[in-house]
Scaffold this motif. Structure first.
Motif, short mmCIF file in Angstrom:
data_model
loop_
_atom_site.label_atom_id
_atom_site.label_comp_id
_atom_site.label_asym_id
_atom_site.label_seq_id
_atom_site.Cartn_x
_atom_site.Cartn_y
_atom_site.Cartn_z
N GLN B 249 0.86 -1.11 -0.18
CA GLN B 249 0.02 0.06 0.11
C GLN B 249 0.89 1.27 -0.06
O GLN B 249 2.03 1.34 0.39
CB GLN B 249 -0.75 0.08 1.22
CG GLN B 249 -1.80 -1.09 1.54
CD GLN B 249 -2.10 -1.06 3.08
OE1 GLN B 249 -3.40 -0.52 3.43
NE2 GLN B 249 -1.40 -1.43 3.98
N TYR B 314 -5.13 5.41 2.74
CA TYR B 314 -4.16 4.13 2.34
C TYR B 314 -4.60 3.94 1.01
O TYR B 314 -5.63 3.41 0.57
CB TYR B 314 -4.55 2.99 3.24
CG TYR B 314 -4.27 3.00 4.70
CD1 TYR B 314 -3.14 3.34 5.25
CD2 TYR B 314 -5.43 3.47 5.59
CE1 TYR B 314 -2.77 3.52 6.47
CE2 TYR B 314 -5.40 3.83 6.85
CZ TYR B 314 -4.01 3.69 7.32
OH TYR B 314 -4.15 3.98 8.77
N ILE B 315 -3.62 4.17 0.07
CA ILE B 315 -4.20 4.18 -1.47
C ILE B 315 -3.20 3.67 -2.37
O ILE B 315 -2.09 3.19 -2.01
CB ILE B 315 -4.22 5.97 -1.97
CG1 ILE B 315 -2.73 6.49 -1.66
CG2 ILE B 315 -5.35 6.47 -1.45
CD1 ILE B 315 -2.82 7.85 -2.37
N ASN B 316 -3.58 3.43 -3.53
CA ASN B 316 -2.68 2.90 -4.47
C ASN B 316 -1.36 3.99 -4.98
O ASN B 316 -1.62 5.23 -4.84
CB ASN B 316 -3.44 2.56 -5.99
CG ASN B 316 -2.53 1.95 -6.99
OD1 ASN B 316 -1.87 2.75 -7.48
ND2 ASN B 316 -2.47 0.75 -7.14
#
Lengths: 410, 413
Positions: B249, B314-316
């Motif tokens: 992540q 929490y991202i790409n």
């Protein structure tokens, strides 16, 4: 508290637990479907479904149903809602202090009326991709899944969320097939607990669920699981400060009755506490000899007729820990005073369950789902447990089948 | 500087319908960030052994024998003051006849007042054991990506040192402590201190008297200086930090600080937090996840007394700019008067249900009482009233003074 357990004609199991002292009402739909059930026969054809579909359906049904996004809808209306998926069940929850009956009806209908489309499936994949990435970042989840995989040969063990490449390939037909197979009344349990009118809820359940028929017959591929473990050892390389070892035991308990399995959950806890908790000789040996700075992690669960125990700690002295634990599992030490203290702790625990319906219903439903035992744990049962019976019971269990997992520094 | 004052008498809070009693001793004292290291040692040393039961095994077996459901030690810092809290939860002796409340209370006293100390210092062996444990914890946390990302962010964001202090920043400070320095600290904050006592549950007079006879103490008023003027100040130019890691992540932290923060804006921060993060509005999650599918989960953290709010997404790794834009748009949307008014109405309705729901929580009365005693936190009723009377124009002005301050991005692989 007033409780009832019964089945509708279509096989739906209903569990009610009324507690009028509370303000809130909780409802849960349990679908007996997890990745463990991914191999089945339907219309004379055998299917082997990829991992992660049960979890995918949990998201899909909450976010794309008759009422749009049910989570958003409920939250906008001050009703808590969520879901989770385990190795063998998919669970949906709601909890509210207002208009329970109205939202309960929507809740049941949303889960039991599939309206999802191919577009919904593609949209659902996006958030799940992030969840898979998160899961892949969890070292101990990887350790847990690897431990279970090392024990089972024929039973499918997964990380629940699946992986990115299979998620990419997942299509409408697979999702719909799994929905039709598993989301049938005879494969579901509905639980209501807290402040509600029993008759009103019963009528409502009949009104909504009574109209739903079981759609199709299927057969779970009966996987005959051997007692021996699949893989005796495995090693994971991770970026960790302290290395970790887990010894995982696989014990056949299929010969026990439902009632005995419930008793087992108490006895095994007493046994593990005596030998591995902070009061144990094992823990003190590790600390005294500076073999570990941490507690011993110790847990158990029941999977398809097998008792699975995992005992682990942060240490690099793998052999010493393995020998220590194995000797205990072989010799099964215990003492009378500790057993009696554990019994008293269990009695206090049950007393505490009586004051909190959420706590109570958790244990009660566990008995039903895991052991098909339709009664809550009771103080009189604990009082009837004897040290002699405990020792005989524990001695009947064989801990000779085990795997050893190590998490070492990259 | 203002002060906080209270009497250290025994407060009895009756709550019927439950099967346990809880006893609490709260030791108030002034606080220095350097104390954190001592506190962590003290917490470990005092919770695992005492003079009479001088090994972890003996101590924990005795707890089990005495039917103690839970005994705990923790601490909180409010307005720059430290509150060390000891709790004992036991069965109600009226429900379990074989349980001796007297024995449990004596154990509680032994554990607080008679620690594993010899010749003016904590037991060396136990001290070394706890040191090893804390060292492992600190080193282990550095390998945890969530802790790592947070630590990196907070060290950049908190340029005045209000919240970044924790033992994970500096291992060498842990090593400076000795069994005697921890004992000196224990003496100052516990032995020479006057605790407030609280008893909670379906308690009778006899049980209160028993407690008071065991914990015999001098009743006096306690005055502590409040340090309630520690505020964040927005930097002149947004600090943009980007680092690479090997996690799957990516972590995006976006923080906002208020121009000219003072205590009157505390309620504005609380409302902002509710708008962005409470169940009924949840604007950050709804916009990041539901509308844009950018995250699986997100968080909003607010330090309402100090003037800081930050979002964690929490991202790409490729979605940083999009997520930033969504967060910015979410805050901008609140500046629409009609939308804001409607959203506050939702918060008010949700708050009413929250108050009803709180009645189901066994310890809510106790927590509310402790809160009212040691903190400036609003009661639910007061908070509700302040939201009800909120002037939306002033809230929009507050939003306009909220400045983007630090953007920290830990890019995953």
């Amino acid at each position: 508290m007033k409780k009832e357990v019964y089945n509708l004609k279509n096989g739906l199991k209903v569990v009610l637990n009324q507690d009028l002292r509370k303000k809130s009402t909780f409802a849960k739909i349990i679908v007996k479907y997890g990745d463990i059930n991914n191999n089945f026969i339907y219309n004379d054809k055998e299917y082997l479904i990829q991992d992660g579909v049960a979890h995918f359906l949990e998201h899909l049904l909450l976010e794309h149903n008759l009422y749009g996004n049910l989570c958003l809808n409920f939250k906008n209306n001050y009703v808590d809602i969520n879901g989770n998926t385990s190795i063998d069940t998919t669970n949906f929850y709601m909890n509210t202090v207002h208009d329970f009956y109205k939202y309960f009806k929507l809740f049941i209908k949303a889960i039991n009326t599939p309206v999802f489309t191919e577009k919904d499936i593609e949209e659902t994949k996006l958030a799940i991709k992030e969840e898979i990435r998160r899961s892949n970042d969890s070292k101990f989840k990887k350790m847990y899944v690897s431990s279970l995989k090392s024990l089972f040969t024929n039973i499918n063990i997964s990380n629940t969320v699946g992986d990115l490449s299979s998620l990419e390939k997942l299509d409408y037909n697979t999702v719909k097939l799994c929905y039709d197979i598993f989301y049938q009344p005879n494969n579901q349990i509905i639980v209501v607990s807290g402040n509600f009118d029993i008759d009103k809820v019963k009528k409502l359940i009949i009104q909504v669920y009574g109209l739903i028929d079981n759609k199709c017959n299927y057969l779970l591929k009966s996987t005959i699981e051997k007692e021996v473990v699949n893989k005796k050892t495995f090693t994971l390389k991770e970026d960790v400060e302290e290395e970790f070892i887990a010894i995982n035991y696989k014990t056949n308990i299929a010969f026990l009755s439902s009632c005995e399995k419930v008793k087992l959950t108490f006895y095994i806890k007493y046994f593990l506490d005596y030998n591995f908790s902070e009061t144990s000789k094992t823990y003190n040996f590790l600390i005294e000899n500076k073999l570990s700075a941490y507690n011993i992690s110790c847990n158990y669960q029941i999977i398809n007729g097998f008792l699975i125990i995992s005992v682990g700690t942060h240490t690099s002295d793998f052999e010493i820990f393995e020998d220590l634990v194995n000797n205990i599992m072989l010799e099964k030490p215990m003492d009378y005073e500790f057993f009696e203290n554990c019994k008293r702790e269990s009695i206090i625990d049950l007393l505490l369950r009586e004051e909190d319906h959420m706590n109570f219903i958790g244990g009660f439903v566990d008995n039903i789902v895991s052991f098909n035992y339709e009664f809550p744990d009771e103080i009189k049962d604990i009082e009837s447990y004897t040290y002699r019976d405990f020792m005989e019971f524990i001695n009947k269990l064989s801990f000779k089948n085990y795997s050893v997992g190590k998490m070492i520094k990259k | 500087m203002s002060s906080t004052s209270f009497c250290n008498k025994t407060y009895v809070i009756k709550n019927k319908g439950y099967n346990t009693l809880r006893f609490m001793l709260i030791f108030p004292c002034s606080y220095d960030y350097e104390d954190l290291y001592k506190l962590n040692y003290l917490g470990q040393l005092i919770s695992n052994t005492c003079s009479k039961y001088n090994t972890e095994q003996k101590f924990k077996l005795e707890k089990q024998r005495k039917m103690i459901i839970n005994s705990s030690f923790d601490f909180e810092v409010y307005n720059g003051n430290l509150y060390l809290k000891f709790s004992l939860t036991v069965p109600d002796p009226k429900k379990i006849k074989s349980f001796s409340l007297e024995d449990a209370l004596i154990f509680f006293k032994e554990y607080i007042y008679f620690p594993n100390v010899k010749n003016g210092m904590f037991d060396i062996k136990q001290f070394e054991r706890e040191k090893e444990y804390l060292t492992s914890q600190i080193k282990g946390r550095a390998k945890d990506i969530y802790d790592y990302a947070y630590q990196r962010f907070i060290n950049h964001c908190d340029d005045v040192g209000i919240i970044k202090g924790n033992i994970f920043n500096d291992l060498s400070k842990l090593n400076k402590n000795t069994p005697s320095s921890i004992y000196q600290y224990y003496k100052k904050v516990i032995l020479d201190n006057n605790p407030v006592s609280i008893i909670y549950g379906d308690i009778n007079e006899g049980e209160v008297n028993l407690f008071e006879s065991i914990f015999d103490k001098t009743i006096k008023n306690i005055n502590l200086e409040k340090k309630d003027n520690l505020f964040f100040v927005p930097r002149k130019k947004v600090l943009n930090i980007e680092e690479s890691g090997d996690s799957n992540q990516s972590f995006l932290y976006v923080s906002y600080k208020l121009k000219n923060m003072n205590q009157k804006y505390k309620i504005y921060f609380l409302l902002l937090h509710r708008l962005l993060y409470s169940t009924e509005t949840d604007f950050i999650f709804n916009n990041l996840r539901v509308k844009n599918n950018l995250v699986y989960s997100s968080k909003v953290v607010t330090y309402s007394s100090n003037g800081l709010m930050y979002v964690i997404a929490y991202i790409n790794k490729d979605c940083k700019e999009r997520a930033l834009k969504v967060i910015e748009q979410t805050l901008d949307a609140l500046k629409d008067k009609k939308f804001l008014q409607e959203s506050i109405s939702k918060i008010l309705k949700g708050f009413k249900y929250y108050i009803i729901r709180k009645n189901d929580d066994k310890y809510s009365k106790l927590y509310d009482f402790v809160d009212s005693l040691i903190s400036d936190n609003y009661t639910c009723q007061k908070e509700y009233e302040l939201y009800r009377k909120m002037d939306v124009d002033l809230f929009i002005e507050f939003l306009n003074n909220l400045e983007l301050d630090t953007v920290y991005f830990l890019r995953g692989k």
